[in-house]
Scaffold this motif. Structure first.
Motif, PDB file in Angstrom:
ATOM      1  N   ALA A  61      73.123 -30.884  32.015  1.00  0.00           N
ATOM      2  CA  ALA A  61      72.728 -32.228  31.577  1.00  0.00           C
ATOM      3  C   ALA A  61      72.994 -33.212  32.706  1.00  0.00           C
ATOM      4  N   TYR A  62      72.137 -34.210  32.814  1.00  0.00           N
ATOM      5  CA  TYR A  62      72.376 -35.321  33.738  1.00  0.00           C
ATOM      6  C   TYR A  62      72.571 -36.573  32.892  1.00  0.00           C
ATOM      7  N   ALA A  63      73.667 -37.256  33.111  1.00  0.00           N
ATOM      8  CA  ALA A  63      74.009 -38.464  32.349  1.00  0.00           C
ATOM      9  C   ALA A  63      73.868 -38.211  30.847  1.00  0.00           C
ATOM     10  N   GLY A  64      74.351 -37.067  30.412  1.00  0.00           N
ATOM     11  CA  GLY A  64      74.334 -36.745  28.983  1.00  0.00           C
ATOM     12  C   GLY A  64      72.995 -36.230  28.474  1.00  0.00           C
ATOM     13  N   ARG A  65      71.960 -36.216  29.322  1.00  0.00           N
ATOM     14  CA  ARG A  65      70.643 -35.762  28.872  1.00  0.00           C
ATOM     15  C   ARG A  65      70.423 -34.325  29.339  1.00  0.00           C
ATOM     16  N   PRO A  66      70.319 -33.373  28.407  1.00  0.00           N
ATOM     17  CA  PRO A  66      70.131 -31.989  28.853  1.00  0.00           C
ATOM     18  C   PRO A  66      68.756 -31.797  29.478  1.00  0.00           C
ATOM     19  N   VAL A  67      68.723 -31.279  30.692  1.00  0.00           N
ATOM     20  CA  VAL A  67      67.425 -30.995  31.334  1.00  0.00           C
ATOM     21  C   VAL A  67      67.187 -29.486  31.390  1.00  0.00           C
ATOM     22  N   VAL A  68      68.268 -28.720  31.197  1.00  0.00           N
ATOM     23  CA  VAL A  68      68.158 -27.269  31.025  1.00  0.00           C
ATOM     24  C   VAL A  68      69.034 -26.947  29.818  1.00  0.00           C
ATOM     25  N   GLY A 122      56.102 -24.293  34.406  1.00  0.00           N
ATOM     26  CA  GLY A 122      56.353 -25.359  33.433  1.00  0.00           C
ATOM     27  C   GLY A 122      55.840 -26.672  33.958  1.00  0.00           C
ATOM     28  N   PRO A 123      55.675 -27.659  33.073  1.00  0.00           N
ATOM     29  CA  PRO A 123      55.189 -28.966  33.514  1.00  0.00           C
ATOM     30  C   PRO A 123      56.205 -29.674  34.412  1.00  0.00           C
ATOM     31  N   ASN A 124      55.791 -30.756  35.040  1.00  0.00           N
ATOM     32  CA  ASN A 124      56.696 -31.546  35.869  1.00  0.00           C
ATOM     33  C   ASN A 124      57.902 -31.983  35.048  1.00  0.00           C
ATOM     34  N   GLY A 125      59.065 -31.846  35.657  1.00  0.00           N
ATOM     35  CA  GLY A 125      60.290 -32.320  35.005  1.00  0.00           C
ATOM     36  C   GLY A 125      60.798 -31.396  33.911  1.00  0.00           C
ATOM     37  N   GLY A 172      62.511 -28.712  34.175  1.00  0.00           N
ATOM     38  CA  GLY A 172      63.839 -28.149  34.439  1.00  0.00           C
ATOM     39  C   GLY A 172      63.791 -26.875  35.262  1.00  0.00           C
ATOM     40  N   LYS A 173      62.660 -26.609  35.883  1.00  0.00           N
ATOM     41  CA  LYS A 173      62.502 -25.357  36.651  1.00  0.00           C
ATOM     42  C   LYS A 173      63.420 -25.333  37.875  1.00  0.00           C
ATOM     43  N   THR A 174      63.369 -26.420  38.662  1.00  0.00           N
ATOM     44  CA  THR A 174      64.190 -26.459  39.878  1.00  0.00           C
ATOM     45  C   THR A 174      65.668 -26.430  39.519  1.00  0.00           C
ATOM     46  N   THR A 175      66.052 -27.181  38.499  1.00  0.00           N
ATOM     47  CA  THR A 175      67.458 -27.183  38.080  1.00  0.00           C
ATOM     48  C   THR A 175      67.888 -25.770  37.682  1.00  0.00           C
ATOM     49  N   THR A 176      66.997 -25.064  36.997  1.00  0.00           N
ATOM     50  CA  THR A 176      67.312 -23.685  36.585  1.00  0.00           C
ATOM     51  C   THR A 176      67.569 -22.802  37.807  1.00  0.00           C
ATOM     52  N   LEU A 223      73.734 -23.618  43.522  1.00  0.00           N
ATOM     53  CA  LEU A 223      73.682 -24.954  44.115  1.00  0.00           C
ATOM     54  C   LEU A 223      74.021 -26.033  43.092  1.00  0.00           C
ATOM     55  N   ARG A 224      73.950 -25.682  41.833  1.00  0.00           N
ATOM     56  CA  ARG A 224      74.411 -26.564  40.746  1.00  0.00           C
ATOM     57  C   ARG A 224      75.315 -25.748  39.843  1.00  0.00           C
ATOM     58  N   VAL A 225      76.287 -26.421  39.277  1.00  0.00           N
ATOM     59  CA  VAL A 225      77.214 -25.735  38.370  1.00  0.00           C
ATOM     60  C   VAL A 225      76.738 -25.998  36.942  1.00  0.00           C
ATOM     61  N   ASP A 276      60.601 -21.962  45.611  1.00  0.00           N
ATOM     62  CA  ASP A 276      60.267 -23.068  44.704  1.00  0.00           C
ATOM     63  C   ASP A 276      59.044 -23.782  45.252  1.00  0.00           C
ATOM     64  N   GLU A 277      57.934 -23.672  44.549  1.00  0.00           N
ATOM     65  CA  GLU A 277      56.687 -24.327  44.951  1.00  0.00           C
ATOM     66  C   GLU A 277      56.275 -23.876  46.337  1.00  0.00           C
ATOM     67  N   LEU A 278      56.257 -22.588  46.534  1.00  0.00           N
ATOM     68  CA  LEU A 278      56.109 -22.074  47.892  1.00  0.00           C
ATOM     69  C   LEU A 278      54.797 -22.418  48.560  1.00  0.00           C
ATOM     70  N   THR A 319      56.345 -22.043  40.227  1.00  0.00           N
ATOM     71  CA  THR A 319      55.004 -22.445  40.649  1.00  0.00           C
ATOM     72  C   THR A 319      54.292 -23.298  39.606  1.00  0.00           C
ATOM     73  N   HIS A 320      53.350 -24.097  40.105  1.00  0.00           N
ATOM     74  CA  HIS A 320      52.458 -24.867  39.231  1.00  0.00           C
ATOM     75  C   HIS A 320      51.073 -24.256  39.226  1.00  0.00           C
ATOM     76  N   PHE A 321      50.860 -23.311  40.143  1.00  0.00           N
ATOM     77  CA  PHE A 321      49.503 -22.793  40.304  1.00  0.00           C
ATOM     78  C   PHE A 321      49.296 -21.569  39.432  1.00  0.00           C
TER      79      PHE A 321
END
Ligand code: ATP
Length: 318
Positions: A12-19, A36-39, A41-45, A52-54, A154-156, A186-188
């Motif tokens: 979560a970022y600032a209390g908002r779960p993104v994953v 998945g669509p923009n935002g 949570g793919k990169t965070t995952t 790189l993130r805990v 990521d988005e290669l 990927t988005h493609f």
């Protein structure tokens, strides 16, 4: 055998779960897509997978190792190419490849890799002077130079021209054929369909589907689209009674039915029974686009439009 295991991962970022409660396993030697669509949570995952993130909750294991607690060991077996990664502006391509090679105990010879990625004529160019596509290709080379057992991309191919994109796909297939496990964000759709053995579709931080590309398409509502112009109007009740119909509509005399293979046979039988001729009869299979649009609530593909030939049959008639 699973080389990556993510279990109930939450961030979560600032209390908002993104994953949120994300679980999946990636088998050794497969190309595993995260779509998945923009935002979503793919990169965070994948950042959680790479250490790189805990994560706030849940566990991640890469080859049985905790990517946060055992960061050094994981770095040795995991290559990461992240979206828009930046290097020192003055470093040259050659210096970057040498530097990254030095991080690893038995690096690959980067020369063939650089050649394969079209960087052999840019070895003395400084990072700041590379085009977006060249920076992208360098980041792919840097992710692969340590001969990783697993590579996260990521988005290669974002920012690559069509030829470079296809060359990169071939490279990824070769990398996989060499035994490396690939996680591809990927988005493609065309890229996902061509490369991935399995795909996790993530929407609003959650895995909403996980299957092979063919399995996702088969699971899409109305995975087969039948269209024709009947020689006489068809009774609505007869259309509604056809097996496996997801939807149907009349578009100015043209009947469009979303269903399955079973529906096709039933339509043909119905037409024969009613002695109606079908003009311009077409049967088309749904695409991964259709599956994606059906699975994600608010897809925003405008920033990353799919390839022209990836267009789907996503029209829904509810
Ligand atoms: N460091 C951060 N601080 C606060 N919010 C963040 C941070 N990083 C990401 N977010 C937010 O988390 C959400 C998920 O972002 P993430 O980058 O994981 O999504 P994504 O699926 O990779 O998106 P895209 O396809 O647009 O790259 C987004 O709403 C994003 O704004």
């Amino acid at each position: 055998m699973a080389v990556i295991e993510a279990n109930g991962v939450r961030k979560a970022y600032a209390g908002r779960p993104v994953v949120d409660s994300v679980s999946f396993t990636v088998d050794e030697g497969e190309i595993f897509g995260i779509l998945g669509p923009n935002g979503a949570g793919k990169t965070t995952t994948v950042e959680c997978v790479a250490g790189l993130r805990v994560p706030d909750a849940g566990t991640v294991r890469v080859a049985g190792l905790d990517p946060v607690a055992e960061r050094d060991r994981v770095t040795r077996l995991l290559g990461v190419q992240l979206q828009e990664s930046e290097l020192q502006p003055k470093i040259t391509v050659r210096e970057a490849l040498d530097l990254y090679s030095a991080f690893h105990p038995s690096p690959a010879d980067w020369r063939p890799l650089a050649e394969r990625l079209g960087l052999d004529t840019k070895l003395d160019t400084r990072f700041a002077r590379l085009s977006g596509g060249q920076k992208q290709r360098l980041s792919i080379a840097l992710a692969l130079v340590g001969r990783p057992r697993v590579v996260i991309l990521d988005e290669l191919t974002t920012g690559l021209d069509p030829r470079a994109r296809r060359d990169t796909w071939q490279l990824i297939e070769d990398v996989r054929d060499g035994g490396v496990t690939v996680v591809l964000v990927t988005h493609f759709m065309e890229e996902a369909q061509r490369l991935c053995d399995r795909i996790a579709v993530i929407d609003k931080g959650r895995v909403v589907a996980l299957d092979t590309p063919a399995g996702l398409v088969a699971g899409a509502d109305g995975s087969t689209v039948i269209s024709f112009t009947p020689s006489a109007p068809l009774p609505e009740a007869e259309l509604a009674a056809l097996p496996e119909v997801a939807s149907y509509e009349d578009r100015d005399g043209q009947v469009v039915i979303n269903g399955t293979d079973e529906t096709v046979n039933a339509v043909i039988s119905l037409l024969a029974r009613l002695r109606v001729t079908a003009h311009r009869l077409r049967v088309a299979e749904a695409t991964l686009d259709d599956a994606f649009l059906g699975l994600t609530e608010h897809p925003d593909l405008t920033e990353h439009p799919g390839p022209a030939d990836g267009r789907g049959l996503a029209e829904r008639t509810a």
